[in-house]
Enzyme design. Structure first.
Site, PDB file in Angstrom:
ATOM      1  N   GLU A 294       0.826  -1.215   0.000  1.00  0.00           N
ATOM      2  CA  GLU A 294       0.000   0.000   0.000  1.00  0.00           C
ATOM      3  C   GLU A 294       0.855   1.257   0.000  1.00  0.00           C
ATOM      4  O   GLU A 294       0.444   2.295  -0.502  1.00  0.00           O
ATOM      5  CB  GLU A 294      -0.918   0.024   1.239  1.00  0.00           C
ATOM      6  CG  GLU A 294      -2.254  -0.622   0.978  1.00  0.00           C
ATOM      7  CD  GLU A 294      -3.280  -0.402   2.077  1.00  0.00           C
ATOM      8  OE1 GLU A 294      -4.249  -1.157   2.085  1.00  0.00           O
ATOM      9  OE2 GLU A 294      -3.134   0.496   2.933  1.00  0.00           O
ATOM     10  N   HIS A 323       9.131 -26.253   0.795  1.00  0.00           N
ATOM     11  CA  HIS A 323       8.468 -27.346   0.102  1.00  0.00           C
ATOM     12  C   HIS A 323       7.318 -26.839  -0.753  1.00  0.00           C
ATOM     13  O   HIS A 323       6.401 -27.589  -1.091  1.00  0.00           O
ATOM     14  CB  HIS A 323       7.975 -28.368   1.135  1.00  0.00           C
ATOM     15  CG  HIS A 323       9.102 -28.879   1.986  1.00  0.00           C
ATOM     16  ND1 HIS A 323       9.840 -29.981   1.650  1.00  0.00           N
ATOM     17  CD2 HIS A 323       9.661 -28.373   3.116  1.00  0.00           C
ATOM     18  CE1 HIS A 323      10.792 -30.164   2.564  1.00  0.00           C
ATOM     19  NE2 HIS A 323      10.705 -29.189   3.459  1.00  0.00           N
ATOM     20  N   LYS A 436     -13.023   1.468  -1.857  1.00  0.00           N
ATOM     21  CA  LYS A 436     -13.930   1.742  -0.725  1.00  0.00           C
ATOM     22  C   LYS A 436     -15.120   2.566  -1.219  1.00  0.00           C
ATOM     23  O   LYS A 436     -16.264   2.298  -0.872  1.00  0.00           O
ATOM     24  CB  LYS A 436     -13.195   2.558   0.356  1.00  0.00           C
ATOM     25  CG  LYS A 436     -12.371   1.744   1.336  1.00  0.00           C
ATOM     26  CD  LYS A 436     -11.922   2.644   2.488  1.00  0.00           C
ATOM     27  CE  LYS A 436     -11.058   1.911   3.490  1.00  0.00           C
ATOM     28  NZ  LYS A 436     -10.658   2.708   4.649  1.00  0.00           N
TER      29      LYS A 436
HETATM   30  O1  PA5 Z   1      -3.203   1.370   5.957  1.00  0.00           O
HETATM   31  C1  PA5 Z   1      -4.286   1.815   5.711  1.00  0.00           C
HETATM   32  O2  PA5 Z   1      -4.534   3.039   5.740  1.00  0.00           O
HETATM   33  C2  PA5 Z   1      -5.454   0.917   5.379  1.00  0.00           C
HETATM   34  O3  PA5 Z   1      -5.055  -0.412   5.254  1.00  0.00           O
HETATM   35  C3  PA5 Z   1      -6.499   0.992   6.477  1.00  0.00           C
HETATM   36  O4  PA5 Z   1      -5.930   0.615   7.702  1.00  0.00           O
HETATM   37  C4  PA5 Z   1      -7.701   0.094   6.187  1.00  0.00           C
HETATM   38  O5  PA5 Z   1      -8.245   0.427   4.933  1.00  0.00           O
HETATM   39  C5  PA5 Z   1      -8.752   0.256   7.270  1.00  0.00           C
HETATM   40  O6  PA5 Z   1      -9.119   1.593   7.388  1.00  0.00           O
HETATM   41  P1  PA5 Z   1      -9.750   2.172   8.698  1.00  0.00           P
HETATM   42  O7  PA5 Z   1      -8.778   2.027   9.801  1.00  0.00           O
HETATM   43  O8  PA5 Z   1     -10.052   3.600   8.375  1.00  0.00           O
HETATM   44  O9  PA5 Z   1     -10.991   1.377   8.962  1.00  0.00           O
END
Ligand code: PA5
Length: 462
Positions: A294, A323, A436
């Site tokens: 990400e 393996h 989202k």
């Molecule tokens: O790293 C990030 O920003 C995302 O992976 C969020 O943690 C994830 O989308 C969950 O979002 P939130 O904490 O707003 O529910």
């Protein structure tokens, strides 16, 4: 301190076609790395830089409030149920899986020294959600809802289901079984928590989900199950101090970032495999995969140019995946850099009995499984080197609060430095937000009507 050995990425060891001339690369990037580290440390306190995670190790106030709450609820609950997804769950899973006694949830209360079991509901599969709900006595369950945005559909739907069930079972008292970790001001959950009167913890401004494990996001569940959060904070602080060193020769996060970046842009090795030789560290790889993917997978660079960069992270587990994946890593395309995590001392020394002495497995008798696991790590590393495949090894003296916190924090800084090298914003996630928003539109959230119409059309054709 944890150590990084990058000898096997060197062209002297694996040849110039697949390796790097580390000395000259470190020389060439010495000034760049110095500038990046200085710059990150200068920017970290400025608003909207999303670098507040670099201050989390020093947040004594959070530690204090978390401990106070944990001691208030001590012995009241049999289960902790964490509702969250992505960065709001993966760090918690990684650290509890690594540090709690293995098979924690199967142990008796006495074996757990009175601390509760812990479950992470980090998906919305109806069958597994229902299975977990049926397993838990909600009266004896403390639910920790974690979401930075306060509106993620997965987490909110879980919360709505659990809240409804709890209210039916517990009446007004259900509020005592819910604790919320979210933004101080923003988000639907913040409003609801204030209205409902839940106990809340704050995810500080400018701390993104995947960099939030050392905020209350992680610290609260850790304290609730009896982990030593002071040692966790010490590990973060000590690593933070070590990584303030701007000298590439002294800074393991900068070394790891630079090596992986150069392997990608110079040699086309854009797959980054994380392979701990420790089952307890299995979920550290899941956490790392999210952090790396990400943060570094981006369409545009900081100059607004379309670049579509990002190495692909892959998780593997030693010895299990010897393996499964190692055949590919040895003989398939030479497009990966593999990072091993090696544990020097396990809590247990497990001896293999001296039986079957005169058979083909007799050589194992009298050795330990510890020796066997580390021998397998060594032989895999050597075999990969024979095939001219680059590998690095991170060594941990042992898996405990202090060393694990160092490891995770080091990987966060490594990611931030890699983001600077790629010249992208490592702290946003427009690609996640896109999906989202489509979900909100499909599920009929107000304000997303236009998006919903165009999506309906696309769904017919795509
Ligand atoms: O790293 C990030 O920003 C995302 O992976 C969020 O943690 C994830 O989308 C969950 O979002 P939130 O904490 O707003 O529910």
């Amino acid at each position: 301190m944890i150590k990084l050995n990058y000898r096997n990425v060197n062209s002297i060891v694996i040849g110039s076609e697949n390796g790097l001339d580390i000395d000259s690369e470190f020389m060439a990037y010495k000034v760049v790395i110095k500038r990046i580290i200085t710059d990150l440390n200068q920017r970290k306190d400025k608003p909207s830089q999303w670098l507040q995670w670099m201050n989390l190790g020093y947040s004594e106030e959070t530690v204090w409030y978390v401990k106070e709450f944990a001691s208030m609820v001590e012995n009241r609950f049999d289960n902790i149920l964490v509702l969250g997804i992505g960065g709001s769950a993966l760090g918690g899973i990684a650290i509890t899986e690594a540090l709690l006694k293995p098979y924690w949830n199967y142990l008796t209360k006495e074996q757990r020294k009175g601390f509760p079991r812990i479950f992470f509901m980090d998906n919305i599969d109806p069958d597994s959600m229902n299975g977990l709900i049926e397993l838990l006595d909600l009266k004896k369950t403390l639910v920790n809802v974690i979401t930075k945005s306060g509106s993620t559909a997965e987490t909110m739907s879980q919360y709505m289901i659990i809240k409804d069930l709890m209210e039916k079972e517990l009446g007004d008292d259900y509020r005592k079984n819910i604790v919320v970790t979210t933004d101080q001001k923003v988000g639907v959950l913040r409003q609801l928590a204030d209205q409902e009167g839940y106990k809340t913890f704050v995810i500080p401004d400018d701390v993104g989900g995947r960099f939030s494990v050392f905020s209350a996001v992680g610290l609260l569940p850790f304290a609730l199950v009896g982990l030593d959060i002071d040692m966790i904070m010490s590990g973060v602080k000590d690593m933070d101090l070590a990584l303030k060193n701007t000298d590439i020769y002294e800074n393991i996060a900068a070394q790891g970032a630079l090596i992986q970046y150069l392997m990608d842009i110079k040699l086309g090795k854009n797959i980054s495999v994380m392979m701990p030789y420790s089952s307890r560290l299995k979920y550290v790889s899941d956490w790392y995969v999210q952090l790396w993917a990400e943060s570094l997978g981006k369409e545009y660079n900081n100059n607004g140019e379309r670049v579509n960069v990002g190495p692909t992270p892959v998780k593997a587990l030693g010895a299990t995946d010897q393996h499964s994946q190692i055949q590919l890593y040895n003989e398939g395309p030479n497009n990966k850099i593999i990072t091993f995590i090696r544990v020097e001392n396990f809590d247990t020394k497990l001896e293999i009995p001296k039986i079957f002495e005169y058979t083909g497995i007799g050589y194992l008798g009298g050795k330990t499984v510890n020796d066997l696991l580390n021998a397998e790590a060594d032989s895999t590393r050597v075999a990969l080197t024979d095939y001219s495949r680059p590998t690095m090894t991170i060594s941990l003296e042992k898996v405990d609060e202090y060393n694990l916190a160092q490891l995770l924090y080091m990987l966060e800084v490594q990611t931030a430095i890699a983001g600077e090298l790629y010249n992208i914003n490592a702290f946003n996630q427009p690609g996640v937000e896109q999906a989202k928003n489509y979900t909100y539109a499909l599920m009929g959230r107000a304000g997303y009507e236009d998006s919903a119409n165009s999506l309906q059309e696309k769904l017919v054709t795509i």
